[in-house]
Structures are given as structure tokens and as C-alpha cells.
Design a protein around this motif. Structure first.
Motif, PDB file in Angstrom:
ATOM      1  N   GLU A  76       0.587  -0.691   0.662  1.00 33.82           N
ATOM      2  CA  GLU A  76       0.330  -0.074  -0.066  1.00 33.82           C
ATOM      3  C   GLU A  76       0.658   1.285  -0.427  1.00 33.82           C
ATOM      4  O   GLU A  76       0.782   2.493  -0.907  1.00 33.82           O
ATOM      5  N   ARG A  77       2.003   0.996   0.778  1.00 31.60           N
ATOM      6  CA  ARG A  77       3.415   2.256   1.067  1.00 31.60           C
ATOM      7  C   ARG A  77       3.390   2.526  -0.620  1.00 31.60           C
ATOM      8  O   ARG A  77       3.625   3.758  -0.751  1.00 31.60           O
ATOM      9  N   ILE A  78       3.643   1.232  -0.560  1.00 22.58           N
ATOM     10  CA  ILE A  78       4.888   1.669  -2.393  1.00 22.58           C
ATOM     11  C   ILE A  78       3.903   2.285  -3.809  1.00 22.58           C
ATOM     12  O   ILE A  78       4.313   3.123  -4.303  1.00 22.58           O
ATOM     13  N   ARG A  79       2.782   2.002  -3.393  1.00 22.91           N
ATOM     14  CA  ARG A  79       1.742   2.489  -4.339  1.00 22.91           C
ATOM     15  C   ARG A  79       1.303   3.687  -4.468  1.00 22.91           C
ATOM     16  O   ARG A  79       1.648   4.748  -4.770  1.00 22.91           O
ATOM     17  N   VAL A  80       1.161   4.232  -2.300  1.00 22.00           N
ATOM     18  CA  VAL A  80       1.168   5.945  -2.864  1.00 22.00           C
ATOM     19  C   VAL A  80       2.290   6.133  -3.070  1.00 22.00           C
ATOM     20  O   VAL A  80       1.707   7.266  -4.239  1.00 22.00           O
ATOM     21  N   GLU A  81       3.779   5.885  -3.293  1.00 23.57           N
ATOM     22  CA  GLU A  81       4.552   6.425  -3.376  1.00 23.57           C
ATOM     23  C   GLU A  81       4.975   6.155  -4.905  1.00 23.57           C
ATOM     24  O   GLU A  81       5.035   7.422  -6.059  1.00 23.57           O
ATOM     25  N   LEU A  82       4.845   5.564  -5.098  1.00 21.41           N
ATOM     26  CA  LEU A  82       4.552   5.436  -6.925  1.00 21.41           C
ATOM     27  C   LEU A  82       3.570   6.014  -8.026  1.00 21.41           C
ATOM     28  O   LEU A  82       4.159   7.137  -9.117  1.00 21.41           O
ATOM     29  N   THR A  83       2.286   6.031  -7.336  1.00 24.01           N
ATOM     30  CA  THR A  83       1.371   6.808  -8.113  1.00 24.01           C
ATOM     31  C   THR A  83       2.386   8.113  -7.763  1.00 24.01           C
ATOM     32  O   THR A  83       1.501   8.960  -8.924  1.00 24.01           O
ATOM     33  N   LYS A  84       2.267   8.922  -6.868  1.00 23.64           N
ATOM     34  CA  LYS A  84       2.400  10.389  -6.464  1.00 23.64           C
ATOM     35  C   LYS A  84       3.697  11.002  -8.095  1.00 23.64           C
ATOM     36  O   LYS A  84       3.556  11.835  -8.115  1.00 23.64           O
ATOM     37  N   LEU A  85       4.755   9.378  -7.984  1.00 24.42           N
ATOM     38  CA  LEU A  85       5.791   9.902  -8.975  1.00 24.42           C
ATOM     39  C   LEU A  85       5.637   9.829 -10.638  1.00 24.42           C
ATOM     40  O   LEU A  85       5.789  10.557 -10.792  1.00 24.42           O
ATOM     41  N   ILE A  86       4.206   8.906 -10.925  1.00 21.22           N
ATOM     42  CA  ILE A  86       4.160   8.847 -11.952  1.00 21.22           C
ATOM     43  C   ILE A  86       2.651   9.552 -12.662  1.00 21.22           C
ATOM     44  O   ILE A  86       2.822   9.799 -13.579  1.00 21.22           O
ATOM     45  N   THR A  87       2.802  10.580 -11.437  1.00 21.39           N
ATOM     46  CA  THR A  87       1.750  10.725 -12.020  1.00 21.39           C
ATOM     47  C   THR A  87       1.923  12.838 -11.675  1.00 21.39           C
ATOM     48  O   THR A  87       1.363  13.668 -11.869  1.00 21.39           O
ATOM     49  N   SER A  88       3.364  12.729 -11.494  1.00 23.03           N
ATOM     50  CA  SER A  88       3.957  14.009 -11.029  1.00 23.03           C
ATOM     51  C   SER A  88       4.757  14.804 -12.978  1.00 23.03           C
ATOM     52  O   SER A  88       4.474  14.121 -13.491  1.00 23.03           O
ATOM     53  N   ASP A  89       4.773  15.785 -12.671  1.00 22.11           N
ATOM     54  CA  ASP A  89       5.648  16.776 -13.694  1.00 22.11           C
ATOM     55  C   ASP A  89       6.609  16.300 -14.458  1.00 22.11           C
ATOM     56  O   ASP A  89       7.212  16.679 -15.934  1.00 22.11           O
ATOM     57  N   ASN A  90       7.611  15.167 -13.202  1.00 24.82           N
ATOM     58  CA  ASN A  90       8.292  14.972 -13.659  1.00 24.82           C
ATOM     59  C   ASN A  90       8.306  13.453 -13.646  1.00 24.82           C
ATOM     60  O   ASN A  90       9.411  12.647 -13.407  1.00 24.82           O
ATOM     61  N   ALA A  91       7.596  12.876 -14.167  1.00 24.18           N
ATOM     62  CA  ALA A  91       7.569  11.558 -14.479  1.00 24.18           C
ATOM     63  C   ALA A  91       9.075  10.592 -14.662  1.00 24.18           C
ATOM     64  O   ALA A  91       8.689   9.355 -14.785  1.00 24.18           O
ATOM     65  N   ASP A  92       9.558  10.996 -15.646  1.00 22.27           N
ATOM     66  CA  ASP A  92      10.861  10.550 -16.462  1.00 22.27           C
ATOM     67  C   ASP A  92      11.526  10.110 -15.376  1.00 22.27           C
ATOM     68  O   ASP A  92      12.379   9.335 -15.528  1.00 22.27           O
ATOM     69  N   ARG A  93      11.085  10.343 -13.420  1.00 26.69           N
ATOM     70  CA  ARG A  93      12.096  10.064 -12.808  1.00 26.69           C
ATOM     71  C   ARG A  93      12.163   8.367 -12.465  1.00 26.69           C
ATOM     72  O   ARG A  93      12.375   7.593 -11.782  1.00 26.69           O
ATOM     73  N   ILE A  94      10.970   7.815 -13.142  1.00 28.93           N
ATOM     74  CA  ILE A  94      10.835   6.379 -13.200  1.00 28.93           C
ATOM     75  C   ILE A  94      12.137   5.577 -14.071  1.00 28.93           C
ATOM     76  O   ILE A  94      12.279   4.741 -13.437  1.00 28.93           O
ATOM     77  N   ASN A  95      13.187   6.308 -14.826  1.00 33.81           N
ATOM     78  CA  ASN A  95      14.069   6.233 -15.403  1.00 33.81           C
ATOM     79  C   ASN A  95      15.039   5.744 -13.905  1.00 33.81           C
ATOM     80  O   ASN A  95      15.697   4.802 -13.641  1.00 33.81           O
ATOM     81  N   VAL A  96      14.871   6.474 -12.684  1.00 40.90           N
ATOM     82  CA  VAL A  96      15.599   6.094 -11.107  1.00 40.90           C
ATOM     83  C   VAL A  96      15.282   5.361 -10.729  1.00 40.90           C
ATOM     84  O   VAL A  96      15.882   4.363 -10.498  1.00 40.90           O
ATOM     85  N   LEU A  97      13.727   4.006 -10.787  1.00 44.69           N
ATOM     86  CA  LEU A  97      13.894   3.576 -10.602  1.00 44.69           C
ATOM     87  C   LEU A  97      14.310   2.123 -10.894  1.00 44.69           C
ATOM     88  O   LEU A  97      14.389   1.444 -10.192  1.00 44.69           O
ATOM     89  N   TYR A  98      14.400   2.389 -11.934  1.00 46.89           N
ATOM     90  CA  TYR A  98      15.265   1.139 -12.897  1.00 46.89           C
ATOM     91  C   TYR A  98      17.084   1.032 -12.473  1.00 46.89           C
ATOM     92  O   TYR A  98      17.178   0.522 -12.622  1.00 46.89           O
ATOM     93  N   GLU A  99      17.600   2.814 -12.618  1.00 46.75           N
ATOM     94  CA  GLU A  99      19.161   2.523 -12.473  1.00 46.75           C
ATOM     95  C   GLU A  99      19.630   2.618 -11.072  1.00 46.75           C
ATOM     96  O   GLU A  99      20.439   1.714 -11.200  1.00 46.75           O
ATOM     97  N   THR A 100      18.700   2.444 -10.554  1.00 44.48           N
ATOM     98  CA  THR A 100      18.892   2.332  -8.688  1.00 44.48           C
ATOM     99  C   THR A 100      18.304   1.186  -8.557  1.00 44.48           C
ATOM    100  O   THR A 100      18.857   0.395  -7.621  1.00 44.48           O
ATOM    101  N   GLY A 101      17.775  -0.256  -8.765  1.00 44.05           N
ATOM    102  CA  GLY A 101      16.989  -1.190  -9.037  1.00 44.05           C
ATOM    103  C   GLY A 101      16.197  -1.395  -7.958  1.00 44.05           C
ATOM    104  O   GLY A 101      16.056  -2.327  -8.174  1.00 44.05           O
ATOM    105  N   ILE A 102      15.666  -0.097  -7.557  1.00 49.55           N
ATOM    106  CA  ILE A 102      14.414  -0.318  -7.447  1.00 49.55           C
ATOM    107  C   ILE A 102      13.075  -1.002  -8.061  1.00 49.55           C
ATOM    108  O   ILE A 102      12.082  -2.146  -7.438  1.00 49.55           O
ATOM    109  N   LEU A 103      12.892  -0.673  -9.349  1.00 51.90           N
ATOM    110  CA  LEU A 103      12.447  -2.103  -9.796  1.00 51.90           C
ATOM    111  C   LEU A 103      12.508  -3.059 -10.153  1.00 51.90           C
ATOM    112  O   LEU A 103      11.403  -3.586  -9.843  1.00 51.90           O
ATOM    113  N   ASP A 104      13.514  -3.461  -9.808  1.00 51.04           N
ATOM    114  CA  ASP A 104      13.395  -5.054  -9.843  1.00 51.04           C
ATOM    115  C   ASP A 104      12.837  -5.359  -8.073  1.00 51.04           C
ATOM    116  O   ASP A 104      12.371  -6.430  -8.223  1.00 51.04           O
ATOM    117  N   ILE A 105      12.996  -5.098  -7.247  1.00 52.40           N
ATOM    118  CA  ILE A 105      12.117  -5.545  -5.487  1.00 52.40           C
ATOM    119  C   ILE A 105      10.397  -4.983  -6.654  1.00 52.40           C
ATOM    120  O   ILE A 105       9.520  -5.878  -5.807  1.00 52.40           O
TER     121      ILE A 105
END
Length: 589
Positions: free
Chosen positions: A201-230
């Protein structure tokens, strides 16, 4: 990245000034603290004010007529003034963290510095009152001016105390357009496994705020840091899957990122005046089956408060987030619609469409200039100009919930492309059936992330139909309306525009011209109020029963056959024709 020059003056609401003065008059230090100070300095709208004080909870309660015991054991009392609630929390020190999320206990302290020291990032660790000015023990102002997200103290310690801070760092980076400081970023990479301690639930809250922001390209940071793997291993393969086709210039992952960016731009361009104020209530969140309870989040020591998460329709109940001491409170997130910073600043509101398009184009190409020739940039801008005329009209009728659905749909619309990759005899890549397979995969992901059923169903529909292009005549349009849903059609077109604008600019012109014409044709057909659902038939089940057909599945089957005829031939939607056809069908079923 250009630095900010901050005006250090802060204008607090009268109620906040009154609370602080009341505490001061009684001999207690008190300050506005956290996100409200940060947002004031950034000239962002502040919808919620948190106050920290040396006074203990029972002393706060004694000074004010109306209070709510929000989380007494953690030092928080909500003071009610003029119809609004203000959380007043005692200076505190967190005890040992044993589960990577919550301290075992908290201890009240007489030191403001000790209280600020426990907070996550320097930009959230500032306090202010009119007498003292800004208290900035950890150089948060410099980090705001330099557009940097940096942990307070040792980043390894901050993240191992509460692994949710890893997601919050990336989310703040996206919402504010800041970069994550080098040591903080390195610590994130070292501790991504810790996210397994954080509830979905907490991950979802943060993820939703991230992907609905004006700088949603920070999704790349999730990939580059290994967060996306988790958190979303299903998407990891997309960032190494090349699309060897004339229609694409990005790999699947980069394409997905840019579709999310495009979707947010339609809302950013339209502004928020037309979508503000839509949000789920606490009761709706509870009924949606959201899970994390008070005790679980309560103890974290971040900034979002109880009422906040509840009102946003997110997962935790009031008491749960209240105790957490997180930064944004109820009303602030509610008004933002959980969608990032949609609202334009006073300056932005006077900016021309051309300027907004220039700004977005620069954001879009900033990290991939080598593949954007002048001609491609020109085509990209011209294409945006065509689409915003339609997107503005669509977005004005949408809510923040719609924006969440659309961002989620874009994030997952192509996730099964790597699994569907084939090559023809000329070496060109193909991804047959990827929309339906991506929609099927999303079913389990949506449940895992605890998105509510409404969002799951609508996002899945958009993912399934995102690549559909058969609108050649009115009959096919009516069939599509029946399958996709009339209410979903504006969403589907925003999805398709976002998708095209993340492909190859060399192929934009024809695709966008065709899709624009299709949109106009679909609107024309919808305006005729075509019968596309069983409820649109001029007869119903009662009429069939009166004909002598026994109640049961047979009635549903007959109505299904009738609506299929009427969709293709609306003129057949008459009682005489349908009753006669129903009689014929009843003999065959």
C-alpha cells in the motif's frame, strides 16, 4: 540545472500564527515545520500546516478549547480552529528501528534540533516562526536552491531506519524536479532490498505520486537504482528490449516512460482548475479494502499525517498515518488530487501555449538530444500543438482519479512486449498480442499494488485496447463503443495520443492526423446517442417474459443477440422488429 533564488520570508495563515502565539505566551517554543516550510520557500501552494512544539500533548490540550487526540503516545494533538485542523506535535526522538519501518518507541525531547535530526531529507527538516525566522540546521535552504534531495545526516542510517524513504526520495525528486544527491543516491542503491519490508500500500502511494508528477521521467531512477527489480520486476526487461522497427526510436522501457510523461503533459497544459476537488473519502478507502492499519505506519517518523492519507483514498486509516509524522497532510494531498503538481504557478498561468510546448519539448528531449534532429524537434512541437486542442477539451471533464488511471495504464500498457518479441525475415521486430497479454499481466500487478477495483478495471480496459485502430466506419465505431465503453473513449484517445507521441517523430504526422479525424468521427457518432448496450434496447427482459419466454439465462442470450443486430443497424431498434426477432431466437436457443 539552474539554481533557485529563494525568498526567505514566509507568510503563515492566521490560524497557524494564533496557535504558535498561544503556545509561546504559555512559555512553549513552537514552529511551523516540514513540508509547509519547504513549499512556502518554493512558492508552492500549502494546503496543510504542521506545528512542532516543546509542549507535551496534555499541555497543548490544556491551551486550546477543541482538540483531537490524534496520536498522544507519539506526541500529536490536532487543534481545531475555524473549521480546520492543525497537527501540533511535541519535539521527539525516535527509538531503535527494528523492522526497517517503525521505531520501537519515541521519546519527547526539549531540543528542536533533535526533533529535526530524525527527519528524512534536509528540505523537510526546517522550522519557522515569525519571531525566530527559519531554523535550518541541516542546510535545507541550500538544497532547495540547488534543487537537491539529500538525507539528513548519514543516508545509510536514514534508509535503514525506514526503507519507505527510498521511494520518497525518488518521489520528491519527481514532484519537485530535483536531483538526488550523490551519497543519498548511492545509499538508495545499497538498500533497495529493504523495500521488501514496506507494505505494498505504501509503495503504491509513492509510485502513484511519482508517475503522476510533472517529472515522471524519474521512473528511470527506479530502474537505474534497482528499485524496479524489487517493486515491479515485470517492467525491468522493458528497459533492455529494443524495438527494431521504423515506428520507434526508444527501447520499450524508455517508450513507456515517455508515454507517462506525455499523459501528464495533457493535464499540465490544461491546468488544474477543471479537475480539482475530486477525491475519495476515508470511508471509501476503508471499503476498498485498503490494508495497512494505524499501528503499522504510525510509528515511522516521516511526514504525512493521518487525516491526509485517509482523505486521499489511499490505504492507511486516519490514526495510522497520523502517528507517522509524515510531511504532507490530508487536505494538501487531497486538493492535489494525488496527482503531482498539476497547478500552474501564477507565472505559468500567463505563459502562452507555445512557451509551454517549448518547455515540455526541452524536458522530453533533454537526455536524448542525440536522436532528435532539428526536423524531429519541429515535428514534435507541431504534433503537440495539434493534440493539445483535443486534450484540453478532454481533460477539462476529468478528475484526479482519472489521471491516476491514465498514468497507471501508460506505465503498464507495453509491459509484455519483451515476452511477445518476434522478428520477421527482414529483421524487423513485432510484438503480436502484447496489448491483451499486458492487460492480463496487469490484473495480478494491480491486486499486488492494492489499487482499488475501479482503477484496476478501467486501467486494464485501456491497456487491452490501447493499440486498437479499427474506426473506419460508423458500424465499427459503434462496435468499439460497445466493447470499450462510451465513457472510456476520451481516456482511450488520450492513451493513443500519448502512445504515438512516444514513438518515432518521423511517423507522427500521418498517425496524428488520422487519429484526430477518428476522434472527430467518434464524437459525431456518440452525439447521435447510438444504442450500444442492452439497456439501450427499446424492449427488455419483462417484454420477453410477457411473450411467454421463461425467466432465466435464455433471456440474456436473446437480448445479447438483439443488441448485436442493433449495434450494426440502429434503425432496427423498434419494438415490432425486436419482438419478432426475439420470437425467432427463442425457437433456436
Amino acid at each position: 540545472m539552474e539554481n533557485l533564488t529563494l525568498d526567505k520570508r514566509i507568510k503563515m495563515p492566521d490560524d497557524v500564527i494564533s496557535i504558535i502565539k498561544t503556545l509561546n505566551k504559555a512559555g512553549f517554543e513552537a514552529y511551523a515545520v516540514g513540508g509547509c516550510v519547504r513549499d512556502c520557500l518554493l512558492k508552492r501552494e500549502v494546503n496543510d500546516w504542521d506545528i512542532t512544539t516543546i509542549a507535551e500533548p496534555y499541555e497543548v490540550k490544556r491551551l486550546f478549547k477543541r482538540t483531537i487526540d490524534t496520536g498522544l503516545q507519539h506526541g500529536t494533538v490536532t487543534v481545531l480552529l475555524n473549521g480546520s485542523g492543525y497537527e501540533v506535535t511535541t519535539y521527539r526522538v525516535d527509538g531503535e528501528y527494528t523492522d526497517g519501518r517503525h521505531p520501537k518507541e519515541v521519546t519527547f525531547t526539549k531540543s528542536l534540533t533533535e526533533d529535526l535530526k530524525r527527519r528524512d531529507f534536509t528540505i523537510n527538516a526546517m522550522a519557522y516562526n515569525d519571531e525566530t525566522g527559519i531554523i535550518d540546521e541541516f542546510d535545507g535552504i541550500s538544497d532547495l536552491e540547488n534543487k537537491v534531495i539529500r538525507c539528513v545526516g548519514n543516508p545509510d542510517e536514514r534508509f535503514t531506519e525506514d526503507y519507505l524513504r527510498i521511494m520518497r526520495a525518488v518521489r520528491f525528486s519527481a514532484q519537485l524536479g530535483f536531483e538526488i544527491e550523490e551519497k543519498t543516491l548511492a545509499a538508495i542503491k545499497n538498500h533497495t532490498e529493504g523495500l521488501k519490508n514496506v507494505s505494498w500500500e505504501r509503495i503504491r502511494v509513492e509510485l502513484t505520486k511519482l508517475i503522476t508528477s510533472d517529472n515522471a521521467d524519474r521512473i528511470n531512477v527506479l530502474y537505474e537504482t534497482g528499485i524496479l527489480d524489487i517493486i515491479l520486476p515485470e517492467l525491468t526487461a522493458c528497459f533492455t528490449c529494443e524495438q527494431n522497427t521504423r515506428h520507434h526510436i526508444f527501447n520499450v522501457g524508455e517508450h513507456i516512460v515517455r508515454t507517462v510523461m506525455n499523459m501528464n503533459f495533457w493535464f499540465e497544459h490544461a491546468g488544474t482548475e477543471t479537475v480539482a476537488g475530486e477525491t475519495e473519502t476515508a470511508e471509501s478507502a476503508v471499503k476498498a479494502g485498503e490494508t495497512e492499519t494505524a499501528e503499522s505506519v504510525v510509528k515511522t517518523g516521516e511526514t504525512e499525517t493521518a487525516e491526509s492519507a485517509v482523505k486521499t483514498g489511499e490505504t492507511e486509516t486516519a490514526e495510522s498515518v497520523v502517528k507517522a509524522g509524515e510531511t504532507e497532510t490530508a487536505e494538501s494531498v487531497v486538493k492535489a488530487g494525488e496527482t503531482g503538481n498539476l497547478e500552474k504557478t501564477e507565472t505559468d498561468k500567463n505563459v502562452t501555449d507555445d512557451k509551454l510546448i517549448d518547455i515540455y519539448t526541452e524536458r522530453y528531449i533533454s537526455k536524448c538530444r542525440e536522436i532528435f534532429s532539428d526536423d524531429r524537434i519541429k515535428i514534435f512541437k507541431e504534433s503537440l500543438e495539434k493534440i493539445v486542442k483535443i486534450s484540453d477539451e478532454i481533460v477539462k471533464n476529468m478528475t484526479p482519479k482519472d489521471k491516476d488511471i491514465l498514468a497507471v495504464a501508460m506505465l503498464f500498457h507495453d509491459m509484455e512486449k519483451p515476452a511477445c518479441l518476434t522478428y520477421d525475415d527482414k529483421g524487423a521486430a513485432h510484438f503480436y498480442k502484447h496489448p491483451m497479454k499486458s492487460a492480463e499481466k496487469f490484473k495480478s500487478i494491480g491486486r499486488r499494488l492494492t489499487y482499488d477495483n475501479y482503477l484496476n478495471d478501467h486501467a486494464k480496459t485501456l491497456i487491452y485496447w490501447h493499440d486498437y485502430r479499427h474506426f473506419e466506419n460508423d458500424t465499427l465505431i459503434r462496435r468499439t463503443l460497445a466493447r470499450v465503453g462510451i465513457d472510456n473513449m476520451p481516456h482511450l484517445f488520450l492513451v493513443q495520443f500519448s502512445d504515438i507521441m512516444a514513438q518515432n517523430p518521423d511517423t507522427f504526422s500521418e498517425k496524428i492526423d488520422v487519429l484526430t479525424e477518428v476522434w472527430q468521427n467518434v464524437q459525431r457518432v456518440i452525439a447521435t446517442k447510438p444504442p450500444v448496450y442492452i439497456k439501450d434496447l427499446v424492449i427488455n427482459g419483462k417484454d420477453l417474459i410477457q411473450m411467454g419466454i421463461k425467466p432465466g439465462p435464455k433471456i440474456g442470450e436473446i437480448l445479447e443477440k438483439l443488441i448485436k443486430q442493433v449495434i450494426d443497424n440502429p434503425e432496427r431498434n423498434t419494438r415490432e422488429y425486436l419482438l419478432k426477432e426475439a420470437e425467432n431466437f427463442s425457437k433456436c436457443i
